[in-house]
Design a protein around this motif. Structure first.
Motif, PDB file in Angstrom:
ATOM      1  N   GLY A 298       0.926  -1.374   0.082  1.00 42.23           N
ATOM      2  CA  GLY A 298       0.535   0.142   0.152  1.00 42.23           C
ATOM      3  C   GLY A 298       0.955   1.607  -0.218  1.00 42.23           C
ATOM      4  N   GLY A 299       1.911   1.427   0.562  1.00 37.11           N
ATOM      5  CA  GLY A 299       2.532   2.621   0.973  1.00 37.11           C
ATOM      6  C   GLY A 299       3.986   2.752  -0.781  1.00 37.11           C
ATOM      7  N   MET A 300       3.963   1.628  -0.840  1.00 34.12           N
ATOM      8  CA  MET A 300       4.737   1.454  -2.412  1.00 34.12           C
ATOM      9  C   MET A 300       4.034   2.773  -3.343  1.00 34.12           C
TER      10      MET A 300
ATOM     11  N   THR B 246      14.214   2.754   0.064  1.00 31.17           N
ATOM     12  CA  THR B 246      15.725   3.018   0.341  1.00 31.17           C
ATOM     13  C   THR B 246      15.348   3.358   2.375  1.00 31.17           C
ATOM     14  N   ASP B 247      14.497   2.741   2.960  1.00 28.87           N
ATOM     15  CA  ASP B 247      14.619   2.750   3.939  1.00 28.87           C
ATOM     16  C   ASP B 247      14.078   0.962   4.798  1.00 28.87           C
ATOM     17  N   TYR B 248      15.579   0.253   5.060  1.00 24.77           N
ATOM     18  CA  TYR B 248      15.135  -1.129   5.569  1.00 24.77           C
ATOM     19  C   TYR B 248      14.642  -1.372   7.099  1.00 24.77           C
ATOM     20  N   ALA B 249      14.650  -0.022   7.479  1.00 27.97           N
ATOM     21  CA  ALA B 249      13.532  -0.333   8.337  1.00 27.97           C
ATOM     22  C   ALA B 249      11.768  -0.947   8.506  1.00 27.97           C
TER      23      ALA B 249
ATOM     24  N   PRO C 207       9.871   5.186  -3.872  1.00 29.86           N
ATOM     25  CA  PRO C 207       9.383   4.872  -2.720  1.00 29.86           C
ATOM     26  C   PRO C 207      10.151   4.748  -1.136  1.00 29.86           C
ATOM     27  N   VAL C 208       9.636   5.203  -0.209  1.00 36.79           N
ATOM     28  CA  VAL C 208      10.531   4.867   0.888  1.00 36.79           C
ATOM     29  C   VAL C 208      10.330   3.732   1.624  1.00 36.79           C
TER      30      VAL C 208
ATOM     31  N   LEU D 172       1.998   6.616  -7.299  1.00 31.16           N
ATOM     32  CA  LEU D 172       0.960   7.645  -7.573  1.00 31.16           C
ATOM     33  C   LEU D 172       0.995   8.698  -7.501  1.00 31.16           C
ATOM     34  N   LEU D 173       1.826   9.474  -5.903  1.00 30.87           N
ATOM     35  CA  LEU D 173       1.825  10.447  -5.892  1.00 30.87           C
ATOM     36  C   LEU D 173       3.355  10.957  -6.515  1.00 30.87           C
ATOM     37  N   GLN D 174       4.168   9.804  -6.964  1.00 33.63           N
ATOM     38  CA  GLN D 174       5.037  11.082  -7.758  1.00 33.63           C
ATOM     39  C   GLN D 174       6.233  11.062  -6.624  1.00 33.63           C
TER      40      GLN D 174
END
Length: 120
Positions: free
Chosen positions: A42-44, A59-62, A55-56, A49-51
């Motif tokens: 969902g976050g991806m 880039t962030d392994y957390a 996607p976070v 879609l927000l461009q």
């Protein structure tokens, strides 16, 4: 602050994915795959879609670690699924209105029985 709320959302969606994996009877690998897909998907999709660039979750392994942890917790603790059984449809029948439904038995609003094949 928003990062922690986003991670909490990833964890809750991974737990929900683990509950779905339990319903399907999957093993640990299935739990992890379904949990990561539901936790990060969902976050991806939102970020694409927000461009706003990459996607976070990439880039962030957390985010990946939290999704794995949520799926593993669902596997170890055994969170019951929130999905009604396919044959029962328990809560769905309660949402139907009785207006215009002549086949609704009295006293059971919105719950319909299945008719036999020859009963018209």
């Amino acid at each position: 602050m928003t990062r922690y709320l986003d991670l909490a959302g990833v964890c809750s969606c991974a737990l929900l994915g683990g509950a779905v994996a339990r319903t399907a009877g999957l093993d640990l690998f299935g739990f992890l795959v379904v949990g990561v897909i539901s936790g990060l998907g969902g976050g991806m999709i939102r970020d694409v879609l927000l461009q706003h660039g990459t996607p976070v979750a990439l880039t962030d392994y957390a985010y990946l670690a939290v999704a794995f942890a949520g799926a593993a917790v669902a596997f170890l603790i055994g969170i019951p699924p929130w999905i009604p059984p396919p044959s029962g449809g328990g809560g769905i029948g309660l949402l139907r209105s009785r207006a215009g439904k002549a086949d609704s038995p009295p006293g059971r609003i919105g719950v319909h029985r299945q008719r036999p094949a020859g009963d018209w």
